[in-house]
Design a protein around this motif. Sequence first.
Motif, short mmCIF file in Angstrom:
data_model
loop_
_atom_site.label_atom_id
_atom_site.label_comp_id
_atom_site.label_asym_id
_atom_site.label_seq_id
_atom_site.Cartn_x
_atom_site.Cartn_y
_atom_site.Cartn_z
N ALA A 22 45.15 41.99 33.19
CA ALA A 22 44.42 41.47 33.94
C ALA A 22 44.96 42.07 35.46
CB ALA A 22 44.59 40.07 33.98
N ARG A 23 43.84 42.32 36.22
CA ARG A 23 44.09 43.14 37.46
C ARG A 23 43.60 42.15 38.73
NH1 ARG A 23 47.09 48.00 36.19
NH2 ARG A 23 46.25 48.58 34.17
N ARG A 24 43.95 42.59 39.92
CA ARG A 24 43.32 41.91 41.15
C ARG A 24 42.33 43.02 41.59
NH1 ARG A 24 44.55 38.95 46.11
NH2 ARG A 24 45.78 37.58 44.72
N LEU A 25 41.21 42.38 41.57
CA LEU A 25 39.96 43.15 41.89
C LEU A 25 39.19 42.82 43.17
CD1 LEU A 25 38.22 43.22 38.40
CD2 LEU A 25 39.98 44.80 39.06
N CYS A 26 38.71 43.59 43.96
CA CYS A 26 37.80 43.13 45.20
C CYS A 26 36.37 43.72 44.58
CB CYS A 26 38.19 43.82 46.45
SG CYS A 26 37.30 43.73 47.53
N VAL A 27 35.38 42.73 44.76
CA VAL A 27 34.12 43.03 44.59
C VAL A 27 33.20 43.19 45.98
CG1 VAL A 27 31.88 42.72 43.23
CG2 VAL A 27 34.05 42.66 42.17
N VAL A 28 32.56 44.24 46.37
CA VAL A 28 32.11 44.04 47.75
C VAL A 28 30.45 43.87 47.48
CG1 VAL A 28 31.26 45.19 49.90
CG2 VAL A 28 33.72 45.55 48.68
N GLY A 29 29.87 42.81 47.88
CA GLY A 29 28.39 42.56 47.65
C GLY A 29 28.21 41.52 46.85
N ALA A 30 27.52 40.47 46.77
CA ALA A 30 27.19 39.41 45.86
C ALA A 30 25.94 39.23 45.43
CB ALA A 30 27.84 37.91 46.37
N GLY A 31 25.28 40.56 45.14
CA GLY A 31 23.91 40.55 44.68
C GLY A 31 23.63 40.38 43.31
N TYR A 32 22.58 40.91 42.77
CA TYR A 32 22.60 40.76 41.19
C TYR A 32 23.78 41.46 40.69
CZ TYR A 32 17.94 38.94 41.84
OH TYR A 32 16.85 38.00 42.38
N VAL A 33 24.14 42.68 41.07
CA VAL A 33 25.13 43.40 40.33
C VAL A 33 26.48 42.82 40.72
CG1 VAL A 33 26.23 45.56 40.31
CG2 VAL A 33 23.75 45.44 40.23
N GLY A 34 26.64 42.56 42.09
CA GLY A 34 28.04 42.23 42.29
C GLY A 34 28.37 41.02 42.10
N LEU A 35 27.61 40.08 42.10
CA LEU A 35 27.80 38.73 41.86
C LEU A 35 28.28 38.40 40.25
CD1 LEU A 35 28.43 35.66 42.62
CD2 LEU A 35 25.87 35.28 42.63
N THR A 36 27.19 39.27 39.45
CA THR A 36 27.38 39.15 38.00
C THR A 36 28.84 39.89 37.62
OG1 THR A 36 25.15 39.54 37.72
CG2 THR A 36 26.37 40.16 35.99
N ALA A 37 29.22 41.07 38.42
CA ALA A 37 30.23 41.85 38.13
C ALA A 37 31.50 40.91 38.19
CB ALA A 37 30.26 43.02 38.86
N ALA A 38 31.18 39.99 39.60
CA ALA A 38 32.65 39.53 39.89
C ALA A 38 32.90 38.03 38.99
CB ALA A 38 32.48 38.70 41.59
N ALA A 39 31.76 37.42 38.59
CA ALA A 39 32.00 36.53 37.76
C ALA A 39 32.42 36.72 36.30
CB ALA A 39 30.66 35.81 37.71
N CYS A 40 31.74 37.95 35.84
CA CYS A 40 32.08 38.24 34.53
C CYS A 40 33.69 38.90 34.54
CB CYS A 40 31.18 39.43 34.14
SG CYS A 40 29.50 38.84 33.69
N SER A 171 31.44 54.06 38.36
CA SER A 171 30.91 53.23 37.11
C SER A 171 29.83 52.42 37.41
CB SER A 171 32.20 52.12 36.84
OG SER A 171 31.88 51.64 35.69
N PRO A 172 28.49 53.42 37.16
CA PRO A 172 27.42 52.71 37.36
C PRO A 172 27.10 51.49 36.37
CG PRO A 172 27.11 54.71 36.10
CD PRO A 172 28.51 54.67 36.55
N GLU A 173 26.13 50.71 36.97
CA GLU A 173 25.72 49.51 36.19
C GLU A 173 24.33 49.45 35.39
OE1 GLU A 173 27.57 46.68 35.56
OE2 GLU A 173 25.92 46.44 34.31
N PHE A 174 24.37 48.91 34.31
CA PHE A 174 23.21 49.14 33.32
C PHE A 174 22.54 47.90 33.13
CE2 PHE A 174 26.05 52.74 32.75
CZ PHE A 174 25.04 53.78 33.08
N LEU A 175 23.06 46.71 33.60
CA LEU A 175 22.57 45.26 33.49
C LEU A 175 21.10 45.31 33.72
CD1 LEU A 175 22.26 43.61 36.10
CD2 LEU A 175 24.49 43.56 36.17
N ARG A 176 20.36 44.33 32.87
CA ARG A 176 18.96 43.93 33.35
C ARG A 176 19.01 42.61 34.01
NH1 ARG A 176 17.36 44.40 27.17
NH2 ARG A 176 19.43 43.54 27.23
N GLU A 177 18.27 42.47 35.00
CA GLU A 177 18.03 41.26 35.55
C GLU A 177 17.36 40.20 34.53
OE1 GLU A 177 16.09 41.30 39.53
OE2 GLU A 177 17.23 42.98 40.25
N SER A 178 17.82 39.11 34.58
CA SER A 178 17.32 37.77 33.57
C SER A 178 18.20 37.77 32.32
CB SER A 178 15.71 37.97 33.19
OG SER A 178 15.59 39.09 32.31
N ARG A 179 18.89 39.03 32.22
CA ARG A 179 20.09 39.26 31.14
C ARG A 179 21.46 39.56 31.76
NH1 ARG A 179 17.16 41.07 25.74
NH2 ARG A 179 15.28 39.66 26.10
#
Length: 476
Positions: A22-40, A171-179
Amino acid sequence: MAERRECGPWPREGEPRPAGRARRLCVVGAGYVGLTAAACFAHLGHDVRCVERDAERLGTLLEGGIPIHEPGLAELVAAGLRSGRLGFTDDIGAALEGAEVAFLCVGTPPQASGEPDLSLLAAAAREAARHASGDVVVVVKSTVPPGSCEALELVCAEEAAPGVRIRVASSPEFLRESRAVEDFLAPDRVVVGAEDADAAELVAGLYPEGCPVVVCDRRGAELVKYAANTYLAIKISFANEVAQLCDALGTEAQAVLAGVGADHRVGPEFLRPGPGYGGSCLPKDVAGFIALGEAAGTRTTLAAAAEAQNAHARRSVVHRLELVLGGLSGRQVGVLGLAFKDGTDDVRDSPALQIVADLVAAGAVVTCYDPLAPSFLALGTRAATVSGAIVGAEALVVAVASEEYQRLDPVTAARSMAGRVVFDAAGILDLERWTAAGFSVYGVGRGMPLAFYPVVWTPLRWTTAGKSPGAEAAGA
Ligand SMILES: NC(=O)C1=CN([C@@H]2O[C@H](COP(=O)(O)OP(=O)(O)OC[C@H]3O[C@@H](n4cnc5c(N)ncnc54)[C@H](O)[C@@H]3O)[C@@H](O)[C@H]2O)C=CC1
Ligand SMILES: O=C(O)[C@H]1O[C@H](OP(=O)(O)OP(=O)(O)OC[C@H]2O[C@@H](n3ccc(=O)[nH]c3=O)[C@H](O)[C@@H]2O)[C@H](O)[C@@H](O)[C@@H]1O
């Protein structure tokens, strides 16, 4: 190098274990990608601080709400806040305290040239480097052209305090919106591009245990993202091309494409014809891919063809409807769907929105319905229900492939509508039921009146058993 530290006791009972520590992380931007990454990432056990500079968005998050519609995300955010492993702030300095890794997830919107605008990203990288009090690996999750991470590393080196080392990885993101949540927690693959094995291992170890990881250099990782989205766009445009041919030949595209996609080398996904691809990424990234080719002096003919076919697909819905109805001026049309696809509130570069705009521009009187799209959209009249959108309509356009629209009963629709024309751009209606209810059903790959085609295709006639007409003409 900053000392690595555990973030609270680990493992916690009943919770998934991350592949690495487990690490301490900072995520900049809480849009579709940032918020999903932060929460996950918080769900996976990491200690995450998410920075958002938009005051309204941050306010919503701090009050326990979420600013976007994404299934499962609200629950993960709430759980992260409860456990203390997720927090939101506009103070990047505080968010970076003790963080070993900072993910940049800010927008990279398209410019007229096709190249993305990287100014938000450069600003975020600068801020992160300026506020880092220890060594940090800055990971670019935003979609960026190859070479960006290298350039950002130089920017970071200029801003960082003496003795602080900032490495930039991709580390590009490949998530789809709605999933987004399911894609993030069970990705087909994770791609990591880093210049040293230590940084690559650190980043790869943050993701869910057991997911396939592709490690390459930074340019390669950056290119994977563009190539992947461009390939998906090509596949959709191919499906639309086949569907147009099906219309001209008088056959059903769904069956034809199911036959093509059943080959495991092709695969059934992304072969759904429709009103063209949209959203904030596919169009932007195809344009970015073409711009990359131009800059590098290579040919990108397939990407350009996908783009051209998509432009045609997006224009053709209203054009076709106009031909079917014999004009649109003053005609009342109901439209189901405004978002760029089903299950999202995102209307960025939405084909459905373009359909409504084109209809309005052609003089049609439009009533539209979408359960999630933001209410500020001032295009036509907005109905609160499906029935509100169809009442009195001379024609109905199904612009988004949603189950809610698929459930619409054609007999009820027939009672409520003034006309009997349905344009099923999304390809979801049951042809038999709608035809039985008295409707003329048109759509992409669902049939068009013959008059629509300048050349009427005639079936081949076999005049001599066993010989094709071509063979005969050649004197065989
Ligand atoms: N939306 C998607 O499904 C996917 C997007 N991407 C890529 O990820 C990137 C982000 O996309 P989205 O999440 O859709 O963007 P978005 O526009 O929804 O969210 C970006 C957020 O970053 C915030 N922001 C910008 N600069 C900031 C700063 N300096 N400090 C703090 N917050 C800041 C904005 O206020 C905004 O809330 C883009 O490069 C996109 O191409 C990649 C995969 C999927
Ligand atoms: O880079 C990104 O932002 C993301 O872009 C897309 O995800 P997304 O834009 O959320 O939506 P998709 O499900 O890919 O749909 C994109 C568009 O293509 C259309 N589409 C999709 C599939 C299909 O068969 N036919 C079709 O017309 C959709 O209706 C929509 O307009 C990619 O699928 C993600 O892998 C990627 O991470």
